[in-house]
Write a protein that holds these residues in place. Sequence first.
Motif, PDB file in Angstrom:
ATOM      1  N   LEU A  86      -1.818  11.691  -4.672  1.00 11.67           N
ATOM      2  CA  LEU A  86      -0.388  11.474  -4.797  1.00 11.67           C
ATOM      3  C   LEU A  86      -0.103  11.046  -6.223  1.00 11.67           C
ATOM      4  N   ALA A  87       0.633  11.875  -6.944  1.00  4.15           N
ATOM      5  CA  ALA A  87       1.017  11.585  -8.326  1.00  4.15           C
ATOM      6  C   ALA A  87       2.500  11.215  -8.322  1.00  4.15           C
ATOM      7  N   ARG A  88       2.797   9.964  -8.632  1.00  7.50           N
ATOM      8  CA  ARG A  88       4.184   9.489  -8.656  1.00  7.50           C
ATOM      9  C   ARG A  88       4.713   9.525 -10.071  1.00  7.50           C
ATOM     10  N   ILE A  89       5.868  10.130 -10.239  1.00  6.68           N
ATOM     11  CA  ILE A  89       6.548  10.139 -11.531  1.00  6.68           C
ATOM     12  C   ILE A  89       7.621   9.059 -11.484  1.00  6.68           C
ATOM     13  N   ALA A  90       7.488   8.079 -12.367  1.00  9.24           N
ATOM     14  CA  ALA A  90       8.440   6.972 -12.394  1.00  9.24           C
ATOM     15  C   ALA A  90       9.263   6.955 -13.673  1.00  9.24           C
ATOM     16  N   GLY A  91       9.019   7.906 -14.556  1.00 10.03           N
ATOM     17  CA  GLY A  91       9.750   7.926 -15.813  1.00 10.03           C
ATOM     18  C   GLY A  91       9.354   6.766 -16.713  1.00 10.03           C
ATOM     19  N   GLU A  92      10.267   6.364 -17.553  1.00 10.12           N
ATOM     20  CA  GLU A  92       9.997   5.321 -18.550  1.00 10.12           C
ATOM     21  C   GLU A  92      10.199   3.904 -18.033  1.00 10.12           C
ATOM     22  N   ASP A  93      10.663   3.750 -16.806  1.00 10.41           N
ATOM     23  CA  ASP A  93      10.998   2.435 -16.259  1.00 10.41           C
ATOM     24  C   ASP A  93       9.739   1.622 -15.956  1.00 10.41           C
ATOM     25  N   THR A  94       9.375   0.731 -16.874  1.00 10.40           N
ATOM     26  CA  THR A  94       8.154  -0.057 -16.700  1.00 10.40           C
ATOM     27  C   THR A  94       8.274  -1.034 -15.535  1.00 10.40           C
ATOM     28  N   GLY A  95       9.477  -1.486 -15.221  1.00 13.07           N
ATOM     29  CA  GLY A  95       9.675  -2.346 -14.062  1.00 13.07           C
ATOM     30  C   GLY A  95       9.340  -1.616 -12.776  1.00 13.07           C
ATOM     31  N   SER A  96       9.739  -0.363 -12.700  1.00 10.31           N
ATOM     32  CA  SER A  96       9.424   0.459 -11.531  1.00 10.31           C
ATOM     33  C   SER A  96       7.920   0.682 -11.428  1.00 10.31           C
ATOM     34  N   HIS A  97       7.267   0.911 -12.553  1.00 11.68           N
ATOM     35  CA  HIS A  97       5.806   1.094 -12.571  1.00 11.68           C
ATOM     36  C   HIS A  97       5.119  -0.139 -12.002  1.00 11.68           C
ATOM     37  N   ALA A  98       5.504  -1.313 -12.493  1.00 10.82           N
ATOM     38  CA  ALA A  98       4.866  -2.559 -12.068  1.00 10.82           C
ATOM     39  C   ALA A  98       5.115  -2.828 -10.588  1.00 10.82           C
ATOM     40  N   LYS A  99       6.340  -2.615 -10.136  1.00 11.93           N
ATOM     41  CA  LYS A  99       6.670  -2.846  -8.730  1.00 11.93           C
ATOM     42  C   LYS A  99       5.862  -1.913  -7.832  1.00 11.93           C
ATOM     43  N   PHE A 100       5.746  -0.656  -8.220  1.00 14.06           N
ATOM     44  CA  PHE A 100       4.979   0.304  -7.420  1.00 14.06           C
ATOM     45  C   PHE A 100       3.503  -0.071  -7.389  1.00 14.06           C
ATOM     46  N   GLU A 101       2.954  -0.496  -8.526  1.00 16.54           N
ATOM     47  CA  GLU A 101       1.539  -0.901  -8.570  1.00 16.54           C
ATOM     48  C   GLU A 101       1.283  -2.058  -7.604  1.00 16.54           C
ATOM     49  N   GLN A 102       2.192  -3.026  -7.558  1.00 14.65           N
ATOM     50  CA  GLN A 102       2.059  -4.138  -6.615  1.00 14.65           C
ATOM     51  C   GLN A 102       2.139  -3.645  -5.176  1.00 14.65           C
ATOM     52  N   PHE A 103       3.042  -2.703  -4.941  1.00 14.31           N
ATOM     53  CA  PHE A 103       3.212  -2.130  -3.606  1.00 14.31           C
ATOM     54  C   PHE A 103       1.935  -1.420  -3.158  1.00 14.31           C
ATOM     55  N   VAL A 104       1.342  -0.623  -4.046  1.00 13.68           N
ATOM     56  CA  VAL A 104       0.105   0.093  -3.728  1.00 13.68           C
ATOM     57  C   VAL A 104      -1.017  -0.897  -3.444  1.00 13.68           C
ATOM     58  N   LYS A 105      -1.089  -1.963  -4.209  1.00 12.64           N
ATOM     59  CA  LYS A 105      -2.131  -2.972  -3.972  1.00 12.64           C
ATOM     60  C   LYS A 105      -1.992  -3.596  -2.589  1.00 12.64           C
ATOM     61  N   ARG A 106      -0.763  -3.821  -2.156  1.00 10.10           N
ATOM     62  CA  ARG A 106      -0.548  -4.388  -0.821  1.00 10.10           C
ATOM     63  C   ARG A 106      -0.907  -3.388   0.269  1.00 10.10           C
ATOM     64  N   ALA A 107      -0.672  -2.107   0.033  1.00  6.87           N
ATOM     65  CA  ALA A 107      -0.908  -1.083   1.048  1.00  6.87           C
ATOM     66  C   ALA A 107      -2.353  -0.613   1.080  1.00  6.87           C
ATOM     67  N   GLU A 108      -3.002  -0.596  -0.048  1.00  2.28           N
ATOM     68  CA  GLU A 108      -4.312   0.047  -0.201  1.00  2.28           C
ATOM     69  C   GLU A 108      -5.402  -0.423   0.760  1.00  2.28           C
ATOM     70  N   PRO A 109      -5.647  -1.710   0.902  1.00  2.00           N
ATOM     71  CA  PRO A 109      -6.781  -2.124   1.729  1.00  2.00           C
ATOM     72  C   PRO A 109      -6.656  -1.677   3.183  1.00  2.00           C
ATOM     73  N   ILE A 110      -5.439  -1.544   3.667  1.00  2.00           N
ATOM     74  CA  ILE A 110      -5.241  -1.245   5.074  1.00  2.00           C
ATOM     75  C   ILE A 110      -4.969   0.229   5.320  1.00  2.00           C
ATOM     76  N   TYR A 111      -4.167   0.855   4.493  1.00  2.00           N
ATOM     77  CA  TYR A 111      -3.595   2.136   4.860  1.00  2.00           C
ATOM     78  C   TYR A 111      -4.009   3.351   4.038  1.00  2.00           C
ATOM     79  N   ILE A 112      -4.197   3.219   2.758  1.00  2.00           N
ATOM     80  CA  ILE A 112      -4.272   4.397   1.900  1.00  2.00           C
ATOM     81  C   ILE A 112      -5.549   5.202   2.107  1.00  2.00           C
TER      82      ILE A 112
END
Length: 135
Positions: A86-112
Amino acid sequence: MFEFENNYLLLWVDETIHLMYSDWLRPVTSEEYREGNNLLIEQLREKDIQNWIADSSKLGDISQEDERWTLQELIPTIAGTNLLKLARIAGEDTGSHAKFEQFVKRAEPIYIGNIQVRQFITYKEAADWLGEIPV
């Protein structure tokens, strides 16, 4: 080739290379977010998608309720498909990048599971990472 477009989501699927591309065209309501994601899940399941480029650069923030729904319903469903990358395009918004990275970290151990997830600024970067997609 499957194509779909409404006023908030563009989607195409190339079954010959097992690729799905989605583009959220604007910020969406909770109902639109869930409806759009259910359509994406349907395509992942029906078309044996292995690579997905998801452009979220215009999506904006989702509500905490939709975030919970994504963690509890959407991600486990995605993990049950044949998706490999899954390749996510977030554009230049670094806040969106950081929020998504945190989201993936929360999801990864259980679901991904075995799905590789990365973020990119442009479609070309995402496609290059997937490797087999002509740009």
